[in-house]
Design an enzyme around this catalytic site. Structure first.
Site, PDB file in Angstrom:
ATOM      1  N   GLY A  37       2.331   1.896  10.857  1.00  0.00           N
ATOM      2  CA  GLY A  37       3.234   3.033  10.713  1.00  0.00           C
ATOM      3  C   GLY A  37       3.991   3.377  11.984  1.00  0.00           C
TER       4      GLY A  37
ATOM      5  CD  GLU B 286      -2.791   5.215   7.118  1.00  0.00           C
ATOM      6  OE1 GLU B 286      -2.822   5.307   5.879  1.00  0.00           O
ATOM      7  OE2 GLU B 286      -1.829   4.705   7.744  1.00  0.00           O
TER       8      GLU B 286
ATOM      9  CE  LYS C 100       0.437   3.320   4.987  1.00  0.00           C
ATOM     10  NZ  LYS C 100       0.246   3.429   6.417  1.00  0.00           N
TER      11      LYS C 100
ATOM     12  CG  HIS D 279      -5.792   1.636   5.500  1.00  0.00           C
ATOM     13  ND1 HIS D 279      -5.310   2.538   6.413  1.00  0.00           N
ATOM     14  CD2 HIS D 279      -4.767   0.807   5.191  1.00  0.00           C
ATOM     15  CE1 HIS D 279      -4.029   2.264   6.648  1.00  0.00           C
ATOM     16  NE2 HIS D 279      -3.685   1.217   5.924  1.00  0.00           N
TER      17      HIS D 279
ATOM     18  N   GLY E 153       4.782   1.158   4.855  1.00  0.00           N
ATOM     19  CA  GLY E 153       6.102   1.795   4.721  1.00  0.00           C
ATOM     20  C   GLY E 153       7.131   0.968   3.974  1.00  0.00           C
TER      21      GLY E 153
ATOM     22  CD  GLU F 197      -3.653  -2.878   7.532  1.00  0.00           C
ATOM     23  OE1 GLU F 197      -2.508  -3.028   7.088  1.00  0.00           O
ATOM     24  OE2 GLU F 197      -4.362  -1.908   7.256  1.00  0.00           O
TER      25      GLU F 197
ATOM     26  CB  SER G  20       5.216  -2.224  11.926  1.00  0.00           C
ATOM     27  OG  SER G  20       4.796  -0.898  12.203  1.00  0.00           O
TER      28      SER G  20
ATOM     29  CG  ASN H  78      -1.659   1.246   1.471  1.00  0.00           C
ATOM     30  OD1 ASN H  78      -1.816   2.051   0.552  1.00  0.00           O
ATOM     31  ND2 ASN H  78      -2.138   1.446   2.693  1.00  0.00           N
TER      32      ASN H  78
END
Ligand code: PEP
Length: 253
Positions: free
Chosen positions: A174, A99, A12, A97, A236, A168, A214, A10
């Site tokens: 993150g 976020e 982002k 997600h 990330g 998640e 992570s 992903n």
């Protein structure tokens, strides 16, 4: 049951178009010999979807979007529909997600509608869920997750063929702090049991449940060795082709 693992990156809201194209090319070059053994999915920003899916056309790699509208079409300025995503060459979409849930206040009702739109448009859905830190620490994470899983009620066994889950934990996204393999396995097994009780035993065996939060080259093999962890949703570490490739390679050992 031998579920083929799925490793998804992903991206982002990172990368320019040129960078996103280069990243997709690099990932393809590094991993093209592995794509028979593991499903590999690249999830770039919307603006890169058409170009990236063009690069990955006629390869075994998949392209996905990070979100879709809960509406089919209409006067919804700035929204992007599931059928637009499909027509851009993508075959997957993330729904729910954390976020999106946290920064854009997406509700379970909206997420249910988004899943409906995505399935109707012929997309595969990756439904993301997971508890925040305070819920994990207070111990009520199973009840919290159960509530999120209720969003998936009402879809038929056939529709479930196009649904993947992604656990998640919000405290791991993150943050550099991942759930350990036992914590993740416990939730994955709990979700598979829920599918078995609410959809069917066969669907429970066939549905892939990814872990996200992570995931890095250093912890991927450990997490992916667990019986109910069927892949990873990587944020990330997917922004560098070499670290994403190392995670994919870790899924093969
Ligand atoms: C994600 O974006 O879904 C994610 C898990 O991010 P990260 O790997 O950076 O924690």
């Amino acid at each position: 049951m031998n579920r083929k693992k799925l490793i998804a990156g992903n991206h982002k809201m990172y990368t320019t178009l040129a960078e996103g194209i280069q990243l997709a090319k690099d990932v393809h070059n590094l991993l093209k010999s592995k794509a028979e053994q593991v499903d590999i999915l690249i999830i770039p920003p919307f603006t890169h979807l058409f170009a990236v899916s063009g690069i990955l056309k006629n390869t075994p790699f998949f392209t996905g979007a990070q979100n879709c509208s809960s509406e089919k079409e209409g006067a919804y300025t700035g929204e992007i529909s599931a059928s637009m995503i499909h027509s851009a060459g993508a075959s997957f979409v993330l729904v729910g997600h954390s976020e999106r849930r946290n920064y854009f206040n997406e509700t379970e009702e909206q997420l249910h509608q988004k899943i409906k739109q995505a399935l109707n448009a012929g997309l595969q859905v990756i439904f993301c869920f997971g508890e925040p830190l305070e819920i994990r620490e207070a111990g009520g994470y199973k009840t919290y997750i159960l509530n999120q899983l209720h969003t998936l009620k009402g879809f038929s066994g056939e529709e479930w063929n196009a649904i993947t889950l992604a656990y998640e934990p919000v405290w791991a996204i993150g943050t550099g702090k991942n759930a350990d393999k036992e914590q993740a396995q416990e939730v994955h097994a709990f979700c598979r049991q829920w599918i078995s009780e609410n959809i069917s035993a066969e669907t429970a065996q066939n549905t892939r449940i990814l872990y996200g939060g992570s995931v890095k080259p250093e912890n991927a093999a450990d997490l992916l060795s667990m019986p109910d962890i069927d892949g990873a949703l990587v944020g990330g570490a997917s922004l560098q082709a070499s670290s994403f490739a190392a995670i994919v390679n870790a899924s093969l050992v």
